[in-house]
Scaffold this motif. Structure first.
Motif, PDB file in Angstrom:
ATOM      1  N   ALA A  60      18.438  81.283  -3.957  1.00 50.82           N
ATOM      2  CA  ALA A  60      17.271  81.651  -4.753  1.00 50.82           C
ATOM      3  C   ALA A  60      17.504  82.946  -5.521  1.00 50.82           C
ATOM      4  CB  ALA A  60      16.046  81.786  -3.838  1.00 50.82           C
ATOM      5  N   GLU A  61      18.086  83.925  -4.868  1.00 55.00           N
ATOM      6  CA  GLU A  61      18.328  85.202  -5.560  1.00 55.00           C
ATOM      7  C   GLU A  61      19.447  85.078  -6.590  1.00 55.00           C
ATOM      8  OE1 GLU A  61      18.169  89.001  -4.255  1.00 55.00           O
ATOM      9  OE2 GLU A  61      16.786  88.716  -2.572  1.00 55.00           O
ATOM     10  N   SER A  63      19.983  82.634  -8.451  1.00 52.08           N
ATOM     11  CA  SER A  63      19.448  81.996  -9.650  1.00 52.08           C
ATOM     12  C   SER A  63      18.828  83.016 -10.599  1.00 52.08           C
ATOM     13  CB  SER A  63      18.401  80.947  -9.258  1.00 52.08           C
ATOM     14  OG  SER A  63      17.227  81.561  -8.735  1.00 52.08           O
ATOM     15  N   ARG A  64      18.584  84.223 -10.101  1.00 54.23           N
ATOM     16  CA  ARG A  64      17.972  85.256 -10.936  1.00 54.23           C
ATOM     17  C   ARG A  64      18.960  86.365 -11.314  1.00 54.23           C
ATOM     18  NH1 ARG A  64      14.025  84.189  -6.946  1.00 54.23           N
ATOM     19  NH2 ARG A  64      14.590  86.049  -5.751  1.00 54.23           N
ATOM     20  N   VAL A  65      20.237  86.190 -10.979  1.00 52.44           N
ATOM     21  CA  VAL A  65      21.241  87.202 -11.315  1.00 52.44           C
ATOM     22  C   VAL A  65      21.444  87.264 -12.824  1.00 52.44           C
ATOM     23  CG1 VAL A  65      23.701  87.781 -11.179  1.00 52.44           C
ATOM     24  CG2 VAL A  65      22.467  87.117  -9.114  1.00 52.44           C
ATOM     25  N   GLU A  66      21.471  88.452 -13.366  1.00 52.30           N
ATOM     26  CA  GLU A  66      21.785  88.645 -14.789  1.00 52.30           C
ATOM     27  C   GLU A  66      23.306  88.725 -14.931  1.00 52.30           C
ATOM     28  OE1 GLU A  66      19.618  92.183 -15.845  1.00 52.30           O
ATOM     29  OE2 GLU A  66      17.821  91.024 -16.345  1.00 52.30           O
ATOM     30  N   TRP A  67      23.908  87.553 -15.129  1.00 52.50           N
ATOM     31  CA  TRP A  67      25.361  87.469 -15.096  1.00 52.50           C
ATOM     32  C   TRP A  67      26.031  88.261 -16.219  1.00 52.50           C
ATOM     33  CZ3 TRP A  67      27.345  85.739 -10.779  1.00 52.50           C
ATOM     34  CH2 TRP A  67      26.609  84.863  -9.994  1.00 52.50           C
ATOM     35  N   SER A 260      27.696  91.293  -7.658  1.00 49.32           N
ATOM     36  CA  SER A 260      26.281  91.063  -7.355  1.00 49.32           C
ATOM     37  C   SER A 260      26.083  90.062  -6.215  1.00 49.32           C
ATOM     38  CB  SER A 260      25.553  90.552  -8.606  1.00 49.32           C
ATOM     39  OG  SER A 260      25.568  91.516  -9.635  1.00 49.32           O
TER      40      SER A 260
END
Length: 376
Positions: A60-61, A63-67, A260
């Motif tokens: 879940a987290e 999916s929100r990573v700013e790659w 990350s």
């Protein structure tokens, strides 16, 4: 030398081969046999994966990573969580890609050419390996025949070599012995430089050196997420030490060295301490069970406070026992060719079923070898 007095560059066919540093030419990398078998008990990993809830939380987290952005350079969230776990300040926590990178960072900062690193052998091979790679001079103290360490030997090594960094591993790898608190205290009193207590297997032991860490003491304690936290695939480790020492490591670590995903996984894993501690109890019980079973097979079994057990094969050659187990589909660590570890093998504690497979295979291998030896 050529006409200009420079060293000749060796070549392979038409390719130019640039020689490695002189002090690394005879050095080999750290290796563990990779064999296709049903039961793998050679690398001290957790036999169980992380809880499903952990996997879901990480996904879940992620999916929100700013790659497209670099990770938090200070790894603040992860360091805060580790600090909370151990009741220390965040500035006392250093994190890196596995505990080996933590060790390397310490040696880059405090060892290197012209400096000395001390170990007490036999112990974790990477301490000596990383020391040599950083260009330091290695001094090896000696353990007794039963792999215990005498305080007189600690004092001798400190007085004779004055090491800039000294390693002490508890529980020790590959022997499994837990270092007595008194030995750590003597080392702290006698060592002129940094003392590193490597606690990769601390959760399986009955004491930790963490409560000895203080601002006025050059002591660091290293840990890993690979064992108890079932995260060997993540390569995440950390260190607890005085704030002034942690700050110095920023000079040698690469920028944005911890990605990350590792930061997310490590932070979330600490939410599942209860589940991990329950697993530790199960593994300790299995460790005692297989130790007793191997003793009943007339093997020399060394006491262990870790998630593995070192044993000596006795009559049959250690390498032959290792190969016999491989033929039965079980892989353990062959330590028989290592200095001071003649005929020794190391088995990781697995699941109950894996341990049963190992014990059954071991009994069969030993019976066949002993029968062959007795045949006229």
């Amino acid at each position: 030398m050529n006409a200009q007095g420079s060293e000749r560059v060796p070549s392979l066919g038409s390719e130019r081969v640039i020689p490695v540093r002189d002090d690394l030419r005879a050095l080999e990398g750290y290796h563990s046999a990779q064999v296709d078998v049903d039961v793998r008990l050679n690398t001290n990993e957790s036999p169980l994966p992380p809880p499903e809830a952990f996997r879901d939380a990480v996904a879940a987290e992620m999916s929100r990573v700013e790659w497209h952005r670099y990770p938090d350079r200070a790894a603040s969230g992860l360091r805060d969580a580790i600090a909370d776990l151990h009741g220390v300040d965040t500035d006392q926590v250093f994190v890196a890609n596995g505990s080996n990178e933590v060790l390397q960072s310490v040696l880059l900062a405090y060892a290197g050419p012209g400096r000395t690193v001390a170990t007490f052998e036999p112990t974790y091979q990477m301490h000596a390996q990383i020391a040599r790679v950083t260009g330091a001079t290695l001094v090896e103290g000696e353990r007794a025949e039963d792999f215990t360490l005498d305080t007189a030997e600690i004092r001798r090594v400190m007085a004779d070599s004055g090491p800039h960094v000294t390693f002490l591993t508890s529980p020790n790898n590959p022997t499994g012995l837990v270092e007595p608190r008194a030995n750590v205290e003597v080392l702290l009193a006698e060592a002129p430089g940094i003392v590193v207590v490597d606690e990769a297997y601390a959760q399986f032991a009955d004491w930790t050196a963490l409560d000895l860490v203080a601002e006025d003491r050059p002591l660091v304690v290293t840990r890993t997420f690979s064992k108890t936290w079932s995260m060997a695939g993540a390569r995440l480790g950390y260190m607890i030490g005085p704030t002034w020492l942690v700050a110095e490591l920023e000079k040698v670590v690469l920028p944005y060295h911890l990605d990350s995903v590792k930061q997310i996984a490590g932070r979330l894993a600490l939410r599942y301490s209860d589940e991990m501690n329950a697993r530790v109890k199960q593994l300790v019980a299995e460790r005692e069970r297989i130790s007793e079973a191997m003793t009943a097979l007339d093997l020399d079994v060394f006491p262990s406070g870790a998630n593995f057990v070192l044993f000596r094969s006795g009559g049959p050659a250690g390498r032959d026992v290792w190969q016999g187990l491989v033929d039965e589909g079980v892989l353990v660590r062959d330590c028989s060719s290592w200095p001071r570890l003649d005929n020794c093998l190391r088995v990781t504690v697995g699941t109950r079923d894996e341990n049963d497979r190992f014990l059954t295979a071991l009994a069969g291998v030993l019976d066949r070898m002993r029968a062959t030896k007795e045949t006229p």
